[in-house]
Design a protein around this motif. Sequence first.
Motif, PDB file in Angstrom:
ATOM      1  N   THR A 377       0.853  -1.186   0.000  1.00  0.00           N
ATOM      2  CA  THR A 377       0.000   0.000   0.000  1.00  0.00           C
ATOM      3  C   THR A 377       0.887   1.233   0.000  1.00  0.00           C
ATOM      4  O   THR A 377       1.756   1.389   0.869  1.00  0.00           O
ATOM      5  N   ASP A 549      -0.237  -2.523  -4.811  1.00  0.00           N
ATOM      6  CA  ASP A 549      -1.585  -3.112  -4.845  1.00  0.00           C
ATOM      7  C   ASP A 549      -2.655  -2.054  -4.604  1.00  0.00           C
ATOM      8  O   ASP A 549      -3.782  -2.172  -5.100  1.00  0.00           O
ATOM      9  N   ASN A 550      -2.307  -1.037  -3.818  1.00  0.00           N
ATOM     10  CA  ASN A 550      -3.270   0.031  -3.521  1.00  0.00           C
ATOM     11  C   ASN A 550      -2.517   1.332  -3.322  1.00  0.00           C
ATOM     12  O   ASN A 550      -1.557   1.396  -2.551  1.00  0.00           O
ATOM     13  N   SER A 562      -8.254   6.277  -3.851  1.00  0.00           N
ATOM     14  CA  SER A 562      -7.467   5.073  -3.624  1.00  0.00           C
ATOM     15  C   SER A 562      -7.752   4.076  -4.734  1.00  0.00           C
ATOM     16  O   SER A 562      -8.840   4.076  -5.328  1.00  0.00           O
ATOM     17  N   GLY A 563      -6.762   3.259  -5.026  1.00  0.00           N
ATOM     18  CA  GLY A 563      -6.909   2.244  -6.068  1.00  0.00           C
ATOM     19  C   GLY A 563      -5.574   1.935  -6.699  1.00  0.00           C
ATOM     20  O   GLY A 563      -4.532   2.455  -6.288  1.00  0.00           O
ATOM     21  N   LYS A 564      -5.560   1.074  -7.715  1.00  0.00           N
ATOM     22  CA  LYS A 564      -4.336   0.772  -8.438  1.00  0.00           C
ATOM     23  C   LYS A 564      -3.966   1.927  -9.356  1.00  0.00           C
ATOM     24  O   LYS A 564      -4.788   2.814  -9.647  1.00  0.00           O
TER      25      LYS A 564
END
Length: 602
Positions: A377, A549-550, A562-564
């Motif tokens: 993260t 991954d995040n 938030s996200g890829k």
Amino acid sequence: MSNSESLRTKNLKEPKPESALKRVLKPIKGQLILASMLAMLGTILMFIPLGGIVYIAEAALGKISSEHVWPVFIGSVLSLFIGLILNTFAEYYIHAADNNLTHHLRLSTIKRLSLVPLGWFTNRASGDVKRAMQDDVGMLHDLTAHFFTTIARAFGVIVISAIYLFMMNWKLALVTFIPFIAFFMLYGKAFKAGGEFMDDFFVGMSKIDNAVVEFVGGIPVVKTFGSGEVHRGFRNAVDDFALAFLKLTSAVSKGVATANSIVSPLTVLGFILACGILFIELGWIVPFDVVPFVLVAPGICAPILMITFITHGLRNATGSAERLHSLMTTPLLTQPETLASQPENSELSFNRVSYGYNAGNKILNNVSLTLPEGSVTAVVGASGAGKSTLARLALRFFDPDSGNITLGGIDLKNYPSHELYQRVGFVLQEVRLVHASIKENIALGKKDATQEEIENAAKAANIHERVMTLPRGYDSVIGEDAQLSGGEEQRVSIARATLLNPPILVLDEATASVDAESEAIIQEALSRFAKGRTLLVIAHRLDTIMNADNIVVLEEGEIIESGKHEELLASSGRYAALWQLGGFQDLSESTASLNDKESAND
């Protein structure tokens, strides 16, 4: 009963709280009392030979029988030597007690500071902490090692002298003490007059301290860009202090000088002789009766002056004790002695977490974030967005104001620190190596590590070959025969984390302050070390976290995205704008450019 009467009764029943000075000195209270009593007794015994001299003089003049001269002489000599022994022992004993107190205070304060939340340090300058631990402890040394025994000896001299003189002739004794009474009256009046300027005096000293620290700390900038402003600030501080000092001395010096002249031995001797001649002419005494007063009374001057001199430091010592007591009572991060149950996994969760270093400065606001086991993260955002605060909360450098953080389903507050840091490792931007060998720095969190384990950790951190070039290899001491660059020190800190082999790793801009070559070496070491671990990465370059991954975007203490990487680019939000503007440059530069662009559009 009325409310005022109830309050008065309650105040009478409740004892006043002990002063900070009494609390700090409590561990050696018994030794202080015993040493003071020994010093007083020793001084009294050393005074007895003066009475012996008077007795022998009377015998030599035929005023009394001479049959007891030798016993008096021997007794006087023995009294002198016993007094010397008692005073010597009192000094040794009080210094031993002071050493014990100093040892106790320094160990206790450093232990306390190791347990206080990091937020406590953010509101204090490092100079304040140093002052409490070093300067204030030194100030207490003057109090504990010298003040009490000196006061006891001075008090012993005054009391035994007064008793002896009143036994000789109470009328002449009353007159003899007139200069001493006048001294205390003048002295008290002088310092009362200077009291209103004392606060300005200490404020002026503080301003000079701060100006010196500012000047020395910024000396490269001062020498490069000119020193006008800094010099002006220092000059103003010096001028303000000089003015405050002049006001204080003007109010105090005349009264103190007059008081000191009154109790000079010559003044007291002249006063006694004048009064003695008057008493002789009045027929109240015979000439020899003046001898004890001539011998003893001038000897009271030095103890009285010593009392007034040594009590000057009592106010400073009281202030030191208050700062030390405040340090010793700072709030701690409570933690259990043992971990009640084992965590289910290595998942780290922030649950509606808010935090501010002080009441009016909220850094994080209602942040919820989960780091699944084995995931990476990354947290990005402008300077001041709360990224480092989030990382330090994960390390429990302090507790959130609201919400909680769990590791494997267990609140971080339920982890003993040694258990927590076996599970959560960290590499921060600010590298901290202790003054010890390379080997000891790497094994800081694992004292029983073998040489092979230490070397394997160093190899994983790409620092082994550099260590082997040092004069004593892993036994080389940081700051002595181990002079390392910033990037090399960072790799030692990575080796330290590698040795612990924690399942969770927090990386807070670990390469932000190193050159490009060192950054590449450190990134390689971190990539190798991070495999299979739960990672929380605070990034200042977007290109370094593309494969996370995040990716979490923080702004003003809140998660706005938030996200890829691909998802965030597709959403065309804040992250996408930063990426398009300069994803391969420092994030702070990208943010500043984006803000300028948005302002222009507005």
